[in-house]
Enzyme design. Structure first.
Site, short mmCIF file in Angstrom:
data_model
loop_
_atom_site.label_atom_id
_atom_site.label_comp_id
_atom_site.label_asym_id
_atom_site.label_seq_id
_atom_site.Cartn_x
_atom_site.Cartn_y
_atom_site.Cartn_z
N HIS A 1 11.90 14.47 -23.02
CA HIS A 1 10.98 15.45 -23.61
C HIS A 1 10.35 16.39 -22.58
O HIS A 1 10.26 17.59 -22.81
CB HIS A 1 9.89 14.73 -24.39
CG HIS A 1 9.03 15.67 -25.16
ND1 HIS A 1 9.48 16.37 -26.27
CD2 HIS A 1 7.73 16.06 -24.98
CE1 HIS A 1 8.51 17.12 -26.75
NE2 HIS A 1 7.44 16.97 -25.99
N ASP B 1 15.36 12.55 -26.31
CA ASP B 1 14.04 13.14 -26.10
C ASP B 1 13.00 12.09 -25.73
O ASP B 1 12.23 12.26 -24.79
CB ASP B 1 13.61 13.89 -27.38
CG ASP B 1 12.28 14.58 -27.23
OD1 ASP B 1 12.27 15.78 -26.87
OD2 ASP B 1 11.24 13.93 -27.45
N SER C 1 7.32 21.85 -27.95
CA SER C 1 6.66 20.64 -28.45
C SER C 1 5.59 21.02 -29.49
O SER C 1 5.90 21.72 -30.45
CB SER C 1 6.07 19.87 -27.27
OG SER C 1 5.69 18.56 -27.64
#
Length: 289
Positions: free
Chosen positions: A270, A215, A100
């Site tokens: 995610h 995601d 990320s």
């Protein structure tokens, strides 16, 4: 005696091969994302060590929670200081995994610092920027994407990590004027550092980009593959991006040399990329040698 001697020799050779096999793995360094807890990446580290016994895995324990919102150039220097001793001991270089925000931070380390990072695995990271309400709700629920530029494209906004890679497709003039991180990594802003950034990026032996359509946080999700919105919020693919076409920081050169691998993995939200066994087995482990 001869039979026993042969068995001992075989056992010795087996031990040597096992030691060599373990020592052949390069150290792996993992950098967490925004808002992550201290132990959020332990599952990934444990699985790497289980599948590749003897691998040194370093999950960098710095700047969690609110501290992960510190300006990214500050984080680059802070994480680099922690990683430097690991690199100095690694004769064959290290492998860097950035999850990320940690992937965008990792790029800052790769481009702006002297390093021996051989492979960079970008795990669901907004490499081309971020522009989405889902992400804002996690950290700045009072803002929507259409108005967030008012905060992020200011001196105060650039003191927040998210502002450093917030890429509003409708306010590109302000993005290039105020954003002091991502446009610089892309070498889209003039400066004396440009040649060094490109040279350092091209030290990579391989770039691995992992992301997927479910995601739910990275917006557009294709940003994890260096694609991004145009002014109409249609996604322009990586190879049609200006920084790719003009090869500003070396992405096109790596790609043309067969050194970029892209994984599109559906069905992963995610917060589960670093807990998904299939992703780890098929997209990460094959590159850790």
């Amino acid at each position: 005696m001869a039979e026993g001697s042969m068995e001992r020799k075989c056992a010795f050779l087996l031990c040597v091969l096992m030691i060599y096999s373990c020592s052949a793995y390069r150290p792996v360094v993992v950098i967490h994302g925004v808002w992550d807890l201290r132990f959020s990446l332990d599952f990934l580290a444990d699985m790497i060590q289980e599948e590749h016994p003897g691998t040194e895995v370093h999950v960098i324990d710095l700047l969690h929670g609110w501290k992960s919102l510190a300006p990214l150039w500050y984080q680059v220097k802070t994480f680099y200081a922690k990683i430097l001793p690991i690199m100095q001991k690694a004769e064959n270089g290290i492998i860097l995994i950035g999850y990320s925000q940690g992937g965008v931070l990792s790029r800052g380390i790769i481009e702006s610092m002297d390093h021996n990072i051989t492979r960079f695995i970008s795990l669901s990271s907004p490499q081309a920027g971020q522009y989405g309400d889902e992400f804002l709700r996690l950290i700045f629920p009072q803002y929507i994407k259409e108005t967030a530029y008012e905060l992020f494209y200011s001196k105060m906004g650039q003191s927040i990590s998210v502002g450093n890679y917030w890429n509003d497709p409708h306010h590109q003039e302000l993005y290039y004027k105020y954003s002091n991180y991502l446009p610089y990594l892309n070498n889209e802003v003039d400066g004396s550092y440009k040649k060094d950034y490109r040279k350092n990026f091209l030290k990579l032996e391989h770039l691995i980009l992992i992301g997927g359509p479910d995601d739910g946080v990275i917006t557009p999700w294709q940003s994890s593959h260096f694609a991004y919105f145009d002014e109409n919020e249609n996604v322009t693919e990586m190879r049609d991006q200006y920084y790719y076409r003009t090869d500003t920081f070396g992405l096109r050169t790596l790609d043309k040399a067969g050194k970029v691998t892209i994984y599109e993995v559906p069905g992963v939200i995610h917060t589960f990329w670093h807990h998904n066994v299939t992703v780890i087995q098929k997209c990460i482990l094959p590159w850790l040698n």
